[in-house]
Design a protein around this motif. Sequence first.
Motif: not given
Length: 1055
Positions: A539-545, A853-873
Amino acid sequence: MSVPDYMQCAEDHQTLLVVVQPIGIVPEESFFRIYKRISAVSQVNVRDSQRVLYIRYRHHYPPENNEWGDFQTHRKVVGLITITECSSAKEWPQTFEKFHLQKEMYGSTLYDSRLFVFGLQGEIAEQPRTDVAFYPSYDECETVEKRIEDFIESLFIVLESKRLDRATDKSGDKIPLLCVPFEKKDFVGLDTDSRHYKKRCQGRMRKHVGDLCLQAGMLQDSLVHYHMAVELLRSVNDFLWLGAALEGLCSASVIYHYPGGTGGKVGPRRAQGGSLSAEAGNRHRPGALTSNGINADTSAEIGRAKNCLSPEDIIEKYKEAISYYGKYKNAGVIELEACVKAVRVLAIQKRSMEASEFLQNAVYINLRQLSEEEKIQRYSILSELYECIGFHRKSAFFKRIAAMQCAAPSIPEPGWRACYKLLLETLPGYSLSLDPQDFSKGTHRGWAAVQMRLLHELVYASRRMGNPALCVRHLSFLLQTMLDFLSDQEKKDVTQSLESYTAKCPGTMEVITLPDGLKLPPVPFTKLPIVKSVKLLNLPTSLRPHKVKSLLGQNVSTKSPFIYSPIIAHSRGEERNKKIDFQWVQGDVCEVQLMVYNPMPFELRVENMGLLTTGVEFESLPAALSLPAESGLYPVTLVGVPQTTGQITVNGYHTSVFGVFSDCLLDHLPGVKTNGCTVEVIPALPRVQISTSLPRSAHTLQPSSGDEISTNVSVQLYNGETQQLIIKLENIGTEPLEKLEVTAKTVTKEKLYGDFLSWNLEDTLCQFPLKPGKIATFTVNIKVKLDFSCQENLLQDLSDDGISVSGLPLSSPFRQVVKPRVETKPLNPQESSKVGDFSHVKTLEAILNFKYSGGPGHAEGYYRNLALGLHVEVEPSVFFTRISTLPATSTRQCHLLLDVFNSTEHELTISARNNEDLILHAGECQRIAIQVDKFNFESFPESPADGAQLANAKQLEEERQQARGLEINSKLDIWEASVEGVLNQLVLEHLQLAPLQWGEWYQNRWMIFFRECTGSQQGLFRGFETWDIGIFYPQHFYLLLLKQIYAPYFNTVMT
């Protein structure tokens, strides 16, 4: 003789020919039902004897062949069985008359006959008759087999009488000349008293008696008679009958050597050794002497050794006999049947090459003008014989000729069904199989050109049969298995034909069952297109459990108590690396990538292409693609959505090409590379989409962990500026968002002062659980605080005040435009780029990780990571080019002098606590004086022991200096501009409170309090102590003493 019997074999020479025919109107099914029961009685033990009679039944026999009965007695019809139906007594006379007419057809050779009447009851049926049997119906005829046995015994009686009659002829009696039909006119007018004629008569009669003995079960006597006949006939050059005598000798020898038979017929034959012993007993009977005067007491075994041919001699005699037959044009049928018999013997002896010579001779034997049906029969028998000797391709060749003969133009109604059936039987001979999987194993077998011709003929026959489904199946098979051998034009022609057929009857994956029970397996198009690799995509990185570490550890520990188990390792080896190390999520779109290419010389359109899976309910989302002609490897991504959880296995894919639906399994594609086929589907998780108030960035962050950043944003700030980042979290999935954790990681190497990113998560969590389609807002404060100092060589020592401030009130800020110092000017442009470059833009990068996390996957101990990149000049704002201190009127205060340089292109306002605003123009440098209280650095670590977690004493000192700068900066409150970077040890010592706090004259003594010292003074004073200086000394004395002792701790002059 005009009609050959291709089923002839050597052991048929000992059989009695019985014809079974219907009279009147008899249902075909009922006739063959009784015929089957009659033909089951094929061998009968003779009563009061050990001899065995063998019967050969025919339901159709040409009367002209019966005329050759004297030449070979097994061709003579000696028994007739008729079957009829008669429902009333009125029909009986007519029925019986038909029976007599039927007997007259074979009357000259018949020994006996029987009539089986079904359906007639009453007085006529009750009358006892030997030649007629009455049965009420076809189901009530239990005595049929017994009647047949009695009938065969009657045949044996007549046969035995004829054998004895021929065997006991004396030399004084005149022996008749036995002839074949075409010889009768040749012997008219011959001298019957000549010695040559008499020998001819004797030789032919001995051969005839040998046939009768062989039929009567007297094998040894038949061998003796055949040998005598050969000698007599050879002496008079009677080649036709000599060939018959040699063939009889061969047949008797074959019967002895091969008691199981050579024709492959069902039903075991009795071993002929018992017949020999029976003959030995029968010779004691009157008249049982052989014509050559052999005594009855002679051992049968000795006689066999002298008279029976060896297996090698059998073939030689067959060759000789066939060569004699070949001298007579009218004996073509006899010659052909002899070749067939010899081939069957050679097949048992496994002498295939010699057998092929006999068959080749049989092919070139010219018979009369054969009918189409006779030609089909001839070629079919030749095919079967070639099959018996292992010549499979030659067998297929003649069977194909027979198939083409079924649809000859001369036939008014061509038999396309028979043609199609015979063509199917030729497939194994040409190394063709109806199963396409046989062509995916190893190299191609057989002649591709011949195979394609045969497949085209199957397609044509199917079309003429009116079965388009068969046409589609065979054309699909042709395209799938012969693709590599088709020319570009042939590929176009075949695909056009296929599309025309599938427009009427689409190709399916169902098994086609033919009327004879043969099944045609489906033909999936695994080469249209050709698949080279199959890869299950993560799955895409943001959707991988991800699994919660604590739960993951528990699951691993429950699998096995051992660190390593050979059983587990063995089971993993059996899976052949088919298990994937990532997971799919229920309800999310999953992808499988195929690398395909088009082998066709034209554009290939593939429709309804999707995945075939097992284990989990899976919704495949079909795709359509168009591949250019002879394309290279082309990536195709197939998608689907798992609807349940568990283990899912990708077995293959399905397509629709040229109107043919195909299910292509990976197991049937040996050349396909795959990274695995089985993956775990975990329970559903929510999906979050991020949108921010900042624009997207063209800069892509590459974190060290290898994770991908889903969104990158950028912003430009001045050093010291603060801005808010508003993040919108939208739940775009089907499950509620129940849990959210936010962490930040700075990936820049620049030294930061203060908190770069800060947020308050409580306001966002108040909106949870976030239902699907809802949006939550999250605010992040971006505060940029870098070093405000210039390069080190621009800073001045405190001893060089640079600018005089005497005579000015220190309580007010002192401002003056400062010109660049001569000694700090760069000597060349290269140094200016290194030293005086105030316009350098620095970059700060950070990653915000959203763990949710949330839903049935949360009950099974799964979660997802979503990363936001910040570039400051970060652009420079102001620089502190110089810093110094001046004493104030109070010992607890001092003046901090700062030279501030505006490096921007804009006008800046500098604000400090308790001071007026200072306006700096672009490129202007001014000094600002700030009166500050001195600092007490007691709370900072003073020794490496207090900073045990630091690497060394140098790091400890840096931490102490940074902490002191933070406190100074917080008290100065200078527009978020930090002085931490410009502080040095000397400035810090002047800003530090002296150990002497205050003194008091108390009870005739000075009470002086000291605070705990730092740095090198550690150990001189502990805590606050009271020292007695001495009350009897003048005041200036102890002040001078204190000055000498404590001068390092004061920055003022004691008076």
